[in-house]
Design a protein around this motif. Structure first.
Motif, PDB file in Angstrom:
ATOM      1  N   CYS A  52      25.777  47.601 -48.970  1.00 33.17           N
ATOM      2  CA  CYS A  52      26.719  47.125 -47.945  1.00 33.17           C
ATOM      3  C   CYS A  52      27.401  45.844 -48.430  1.00 33.17           C
ATOM      4  N   ASP A 157      31.915  50.810 -45.411  1.00 31.05           N
ATOM      5  CA  ASP A 157      31.420  51.869 -44.521  1.00 31.05           C
ATOM      6  C   ASP A 157      31.100  51.263 -43.159  1.00 31.05           C
ATOM      7  N   ASN A 163      25.052  51.760 -42.028  1.00 32.62           N
ATOM      8  CA  ASN A 163      25.662  50.533 -42.539  1.00 32.62           C
ATOM      9  C   ASN A 163      25.212  49.318 -41.733  1.00 32.62           C
ATOM     10  N   SER A 166      21.760  48.479 -42.701  1.00 28.40           N
ATOM     11  CA  SER A 166      21.750  47.893 -44.049  1.00 28.40           C
ATOM     12  C   SER A 166      22.193  46.438 -44.026  1.00 28.40           C
TER      13      SER A 166
END
Length: 279
Positions: A52, A157, A163, A166
């Protein structure tokens, strides 16, 4: 002061930036390439693992640049809150800052590089145009550093569940020392490390939506602004215990919050053991 120096060394040790002799570790050398505080550098490097990077670079730029939210003139406070609510993200302030930056970039594209249109958009939303331009410059510099030291930059993303998780993991990897818990359900946050009580900063998106998460990760703590924690995002205790270094956790002062986290560790320990074996 000697105490401050020792605290700084201890923090670097918790972040795995030092080796057993007190010199910079290989990881610490890479962290030092970034002109940021060590916790933010660690979060960026962790984002390479959690894929990320694009979003984490935006967060790093936004928290390093001056505050982008302007103090609304008297009588326009409610209008400003309504404008800012359009950027609010349920996951917290770090994610709200990504929304603000992306909206600013989009407005810049639509105005075809016309500064006057850009500034008007910022004025309309009670945002600082100079702060957002500064964030653009900082982000571009961070991208150049990533390329120079050959670190991967994942594709954007933002918005997917994976995401968001993350990003929280990346933030926790660097900011596990900046955790607080609402101890009475009314927004009085007790910090795990320093045992100080603080409230959410008025610019927090949680203040705007009037939602009070129990566990939060915060970017900074300010005594000058009525003991407030600034740039705050909700986390789960289970995510915290998954990423916190055990030796840091064991050094935390005793508290009800620590007991709750210990229960989470006990509950997830068989899973953790399996993960260690896999590693």
């Amino acid at each position: 002061a000697p105490e401050s120096l020792m605290q700084a060394l201890e923090d670097l040790d918790y972040l795995a930036a030092l080796d057993n002799d007190g010199n910079l570790s290989e990881f610490g050398i890479i962290m030092s390439e970034f002109p940021l505080d060590p916790q933010l550098s660690k979060a960026i490097l962790a984002s390479c693992e959690f894929e990320c990077v694009d979003e984490m670079l935006t967060i790093a730029a936004m928290v390093t640049a001056p505050n982008c939210f302007l103090h609304a003139p008297p009588g326009t406070e409610e209008i400003a809150l309504t404008c800012w609510r359009k950027f609010s993200h349920p996951a917290g302030d770090h994610f709200t800052l990504i929304n603000v930056f992306n909206a600013f970039k989009e407005a810049s594209t639509n105005s075809a590089g016309q500064y006057c249109s850009n500034e008007k958009w910022c004025r309309d939303y009670f945002l600082s145009c100079s702060a957002l331009r500064m964030a653009e410059v900082i982000r571009a510099e961070l991208v150049e550093i990533m390329k120079r030291i050959e670190l991967p930059i994942s594709e954007p993303d933002f918005g997917s569940k994976e995401n968001i998780l993350s990003i929280k993991k990346s933030l926790l990897s660097g900011y596990f020392m900046h955790i607080a818990r609402d101890v009475d359900g009314s927004g009085n946050y007790l910090m795990l490390t320093h045992r100080q009580v603080a409230q959410l900063h008025p610019f927090s998106s949680y203040s705007n939506t009037r939602r009070i998460p129990e566990w939060v990760l915060f970017h900074e703590f300010s005594i000058s602004e009525d003991n407030s924690i600034r740039v705050v995002s909700e986390i789960s205790p289970y995510l915290f215990v998954e990423l916190v270094p055990q030796y840091y956790f064991s050094n935390l002062p005793p508290s009800e919050s620590k007991d709750i986290l210990q229960e989470a560790i006990n509950h997830s320990s068989p899973l953790s053991a399996t993960k260690e074996e896999q590693k």
